[in-house]
Design a protein around this motif. Sequence first.
Motif, PDB file in Angstrom:
ATOM      1  N   CYS A 160       0.843  -1.195   0.000  1.00 50.26           N
ATOM      2  CA  CYS A 160       0.000   0.000   0.000  1.00 50.26           C
ATOM      3  C   CYS A 160       0.878   1.244   0.000  1.00 50.26           C
ATOM      4  CB  CYS A 160      -0.912   0.043   1.227  1.00 50.26           C
ATOM      5  SG  CYS A 160      -2.141  -1.275   1.273  1.00 50.26           S
ATOM      6  N   GLU A 161       0.337   2.328  -0.570  1.00 54.90           N
ATOM      7  CA  GLU A 161       1.046   3.598  -0.614  1.00 54.90           C
ATOM      8  C   GLU A 161       0.093   4.688  -0.142  1.00 54.90           C
ATOM      9  OE1 GLU A 161       3.405   6.317  -3.903  1.00 54.90           O
ATOM     10  OE2 GLU A 161       2.053   4.745  -4.581  1.00 54.90           O
ATOM     11  N   ALA A 162       0.558   5.510   0.820  1.00 57.34           N
ATOM     12  CA  ALA A 162      -0.263   6.613   1.335  1.00 57.34           C
ATOM     13  C   ALA A 162       0.280   7.930   0.799  1.00 57.34           C
ATOM     14  CB  ALA A 162      -0.234   6.614   2.858  1.00 57.34           C
ATOM     15  N   LYS A 163      -0.623   8.811   0.357  1.00 52.91           N
ATOM     16  CA  LYS A 163      -0.234  10.130  -0.144  1.00 52.91           C
ATOM     17  C   LYS A 163      -1.152  11.180   0.452  1.00 52.91           C
ATOM     18  CE  LYS A 163       1.777   8.899  -4.560  1.00 52.91           C
ATOM     19  NZ  LYS A 163       1.784   9.118  -5.993  1.00 52.91           N
ATOM     20  N   MET A 164      -0.571  12.357   0.702  1.00 50.49           N
ATOM     21  CA  MET A 164      -1.371  13.475   1.164  1.00 50.49           C
ATOM     22  C   MET A 164      -1.665  14.400   0.006  1.00 50.49           C
ATOM     23  SD  MET A 164      -0.160  14.816   4.893  1.00 50.49           S
ATOM     24  CE  MET A 164      -0.852  16.422   4.862  1.00 50.49           C
ATOM     25  N   PHE A 165      -2.834  15.062   0.054  1.00 48.17           N
ATOM     26  CA  PHE A 165      -3.213  16.020  -0.987  1.00 48.17           C
ATOM     27  C   PHE A 165      -2.228  17.178  -1.032  1.00 48.17           C
ATOM     28  CE2 PHE A 165      -5.561  19.978  -1.894  1.00 48.17           C
ATOM     29  CZ  PHE A 165      -5.805  19.750  -3.226  1.00 48.17           C
ATOM     30  N   PHE A 166      -1.773  17.650   0.128  1.00 48.47           N
ATOM     31  CA  PHE A 166      -0.830  18.768   0.194  1.00 48.47           C
ATOM     32  C   PHE A 166       0.200  18.435   1.253  1.00 48.47           C
ATOM     33  CE2 PHE A 166       0.833  22.820  -0.423  1.00 48.47           C
ATOM     34  CZ  PHE A 166       1.087  23.404   0.799  1.00 48.47           C
ATOM     35  N   GLY A 167       1.461  18.501   0.902  1.00 47.43           N
ATOM     36  CA  GLY A 167       2.519  18.176   1.861  1.00 47.43           C
ATOM     37  C   GLY A 167       3.007  16.767   1.653  1.00 47.43           C
ATOM     38  N   SER A 168       3.603  16.229   2.671  1.00 48.19           N
ATOM     39  CA  SER A 168       4.109  14.865   2.579  1.00 48.19           C
ATOM     40  C   SER A 168       3.809  14.133   3.874  1.00 48.19           C
ATOM     41  CB  SER A 168       5.620  14.877   2.324  1.00 48.19           C
ATOM     42  OG  SER A 168       6.263  15.553   3.380  1.00 48.19           O
ATOM     43  N   ILE A 169       3.879  12.822   3.823  1.00 51.75           N
ATOM     44  CA  ILE A 169       3.592  11.994   4.987  1.00 51.75           C
ATOM     45  C   ILE A 169       4.869  11.291   5.405  1.00 51.75           C
ATOM     46  CG2 ILE A 169       2.296  10.002   5.827  1.00 51.75           C
ATOM     47  CD1 ILE A 169       0.125  10.659   3.844  1.00 51.75           C
ATOM     48  N   ASP A 170       5.175  11.378   6.665  1.00 57.49           N
ATOM     49  CA  ASP A 170       6.294  10.638   7.237  1.00 57.49           C
ATOM     50  C   ASP A 170       5.739   9.308   7.738  1.00 57.49           C
ATOM     51  OD1 ASP A 170       8.061  10.094   9.939  1.00 57.49           O
ATOM     52  OD2 ASP A 170       9.219  10.961   8.283  1.00 57.49           O
ATOM     53  N   GLN A 171       6.541   8.262   7.647  1.00 58.93           N
ATOM     54  CA  GLN A 171       6.077   6.945   8.058  1.00 58.93           C
ATOM     55  C   GLN A 171       5.611   6.950   9.516  1.00 58.93           C
ATOM     56  OE1 GLN A 171       8.936   3.964   7.120  1.00 58.93           O
ATOM     57  NE2 GLN A 171       7.396   2.408   6.819  1.00 58.93           N
ATOM     58  N   SER A 172       6.219   7.783  10.364  1.00 58.35           N
ATOM     59  CA  SER A 172       5.831   7.829  11.772  1.00 58.35           C
ATOM     60  C   SER A 172       4.465   8.485  11.970  1.00 58.35           C
ATOM     61  CB  SER A 172       6.891   8.572  12.585  1.00 58.35           C
ATOM     62  OG  SER A 172       6.965   9.920  12.136  1.00 58.35           O
ATOM     63  N   ASP A 173       3.941   9.163  10.940  1.00 56.85           N
ATOM     64  CA  ASP A 173       2.632   9.806  11.035  1.00 56.85           C
ATOM     65  C   ASP A 173       1.483   8.853  10.716  1.00 56.85           C
ATOM     66  OD1 ASP A 173       3.829  12.239  11.577  1.00 56.85           O
ATOM     67  OD2 ASP A 173       3.917  12.816   9.474  1.00 56.85           O
ATOM     68  N   ILE A 174       1.798   7.661  10.266  1.00 56.81           N
ATOM     69  CA  ILE A 174       0.758   6.750   9.785  1.00 56.81           C
ATOM     70  C   ILE A 174       0.443   5.695  10.843  1.00 56.81           C
ATOM     71  CG2 ILE A 174       0.155   5.038   8.013  1.00 56.81           C
ATOM     72  CD1 ILE A 174       2.106   6.529   6.156  1.00 56.81           C
ATOM     73  N   THR A 175      -0.829   5.509  11.112  1.00 56.29           N
ATOM     74  CA  THR A 175      -1.293   4.433  11.977  1.00 56.29           C
ATOM     75  C   THR A 175      -2.160   3.523  11.120  1.00 56.29           C
ATOM     76  OG1 THR A 175      -1.341   5.899  13.882  1.00 56.29           O
ATOM     77  CG2 THR A 175      -2.623   3.863  14.056  1.00 56.29           C
ATOM     78  N   ILE A 176      -1.860   2.247  11.132  1.00 59.11           N
ATOM     79  CA  ILE A 176      -2.627   1.297  10.325  1.00 59.11           C
ATOM     80  C   ILE A 176      -3.469   0.440  11.256  1.00 59.11           C
ATOM     81  CG2 ILE A 176      -2.498  -0.667   8.731  1.00 59.11           C
ATOM     82  CD1 ILE A 176       0.128   0.559   7.699  1.00 59.11           C
ATOM     83  N   ARG A 177      -4.749   0.365  10.950  1.00 57.51           N
ATOM     84  CA  ARG A 177      -5.670  -0.481  11.706  1.00 57.51           C
ATOM     85  C   ARG A 177      -6.351  -1.418  10.714  1.00 57.51           C
ATOM     86  NH1 ARG A 177      -7.154   4.707  13.701  1.00 57.51           N
ATOM     87  NH2 ARG A 177      -6.168   5.095  15.689  1.00 57.51           N
ATOM     88  N   TRP A 178      -6.396  -2.681  11.030  1.00 56.58           N
ATOM     89  CA  TRP A 178      -7.074  -3.646  10.168  1.00 56.58           C
ATOM     90  C   TRP A 178      -8.438  -3.952  10.765  1.00 56.58           C
ATOM     91  CZ3 TRP A 178      -5.351  -4.887   5.497  1.00 56.58           C
ATOM     92  CH2 TRP A 178      -4.026  -4.629   5.198  1.00 56.58           C
ATOM     93  N   ILE A 179      -9.455  -3.900   9.934  1.00 56.37           N
ATOM     94  CA  ILE A 179     -10.809  -4.190  10.382  1.00 56.37           C
ATOM     95  C   ILE A 179     -11.382  -5.242   9.447  1.00 56.37           C
ATOM     96  CG2 ILE A 179     -13.112  -3.229  10.704  1.00 56.37           C
ATOM     97  CD1 ILE A 179     -11.760  -0.567  11.382  1.00 56.37           C
ATOM     98  N   HIS A 180     -11.977  -6.258  10.027  1.00 51.07           N
ATOM     99  CA  HIS A 180     -12.614  -7.328   9.257  1.00 51.07           C
ATOM    100  C   HIS A 180     -14.032  -7.489   9.781  1.00 51.07           C
ATOM    101  CE1 HIS A 180     -13.133 -10.937   6.927  1.00 51.07           C
ATOM    102  NE2 HIS A 180     -13.420 -11.635   8.037  1.00 51.07           N
ATOM    103  N   THR A 181     -15.004  -7.366   8.916  1.00 53.69           N
ATOM    104  CA  THR A 181     -16.429  -7.438   9.246  1.00 53.69           C
ATOM    105  C   THR A 181     -16.787  -6.596  10.476  1.00 53.69           C
ATOM    106  OG1 THR A 181     -16.175  -9.474  10.517  1.00 53.69           O
ATOM    107  CG2 THR A 181     -16.730  -9.705   8.174  1.00 53.69           C
ATOM    108  N   GLY A 182     -16.245  -5.369  10.499  1.00 50.77           N
ATOM    109  CA  GLY A 182     -16.610  -4.406  11.537  1.00 50.77           C
ATOM    110  C   GLY A 182     -15.843  -4.522  12.834  1.00 50.77           C
ATOM    111  N   SER A 183     -14.942  -5.475  12.971  1.00 46.97           N
ATOM    112  CA  SER A 183     -14.175  -5.643  14.214  1.00 46.97           C
ATOM    113  C   SER A 183     -12.684  -5.488  13.921  1.00 46.97           C
ATOM    114  CB  SER A 183     -14.405  -7.029  14.820  1.00 46.97           C
ATOM    115  OG  SER A 183     -15.766  -7.205  15.089  1.00 46.97           O
ATOM    116  N   LYS A 184     -11.976  -4.944  14.907  1.00 46.52           N
ATOM    117  CA  LYS A 184     -10.517  -4.824  14.757  1.00 46.52           C
ATOM    118  C   LYS A 184      -9.894  -6.209  14.705  1.00 46.52           C
ATOM    119  CE  LYS A 184      -9.945  -0.396  17.057  1.00 46.52           C
ATOM    120  NZ  LYS A 184      -9.307   0.318  18.160  1.00 46.52           N
ATOM    121  N   VAL A 185      -8.886  -6.342  13.880  1.00 43.43           N
ATOM    122  CA  VAL A 185      -8.173  -7.622  13.729  1.00 43.43           C
ATOM    123  C   VAL A 185      -6.909  -7.568  14.550  1.00 43.43           C
ATOM    124  CG1 VAL A 185      -7.081  -9.201  12.094  1.00 43.43           C
ATOM    125  CG2 VAL A 185      -9.084  -7.903  11.416  1.00 43.43           C
TER     126      VAL A 185
END
Length: 150
Positions: free
Chosen positions: A125-150
């Motif tokens: 996966c690749e994350a991009k911001m509309f304006f500016g840039s994203i540092d890897q430390s700014d990203i939090t990834i949460r996985w959700i499957h059928t409405g519940s956190k994995v």
Amino acid sequence: MKIARKTKWHVGIPETLTCRTSTNGRIPIPSNTSITWYRNCRDVPETLFQIKQGVFKNSLRFPTVEYEHFGVYTCAVTYNGQRMFLKNYDVCIRPPTYTGRPKIGLKCQSEEISTTLNQDVVFGCEAKMFFGSIDQSDITIRWIHTGSKV
């Protein structure tokens, strides 16, 4: 004619320059009058911008401002063969402004991945911001499957 008015625009936003034929806005533009727009002393091609002819004014509209729109814009009125330069705009272009929450786009690989139980799977996966840039430390990834956190 007055000194050019400093005009600061931001990229991506629509803007309009206006040329009024009278100070009080009550005298209509006569039918034998033409209004011409110049950019840096050259005619502004009507194909590049939207020129709107009104009863009391003429406008040069920029649907979306780009960096290349900078320059000095001049409005000239020709009446009975006499040309008069009415207004100068000194247009400076600035980067887009940041307002509100950042707009983040997430693009992940689109192909289907097959696996067996208890086997690790890697998603690209690749994350991009509309304006500016994203540092890897700014990203939090949460996985959700059928409405519940994995």
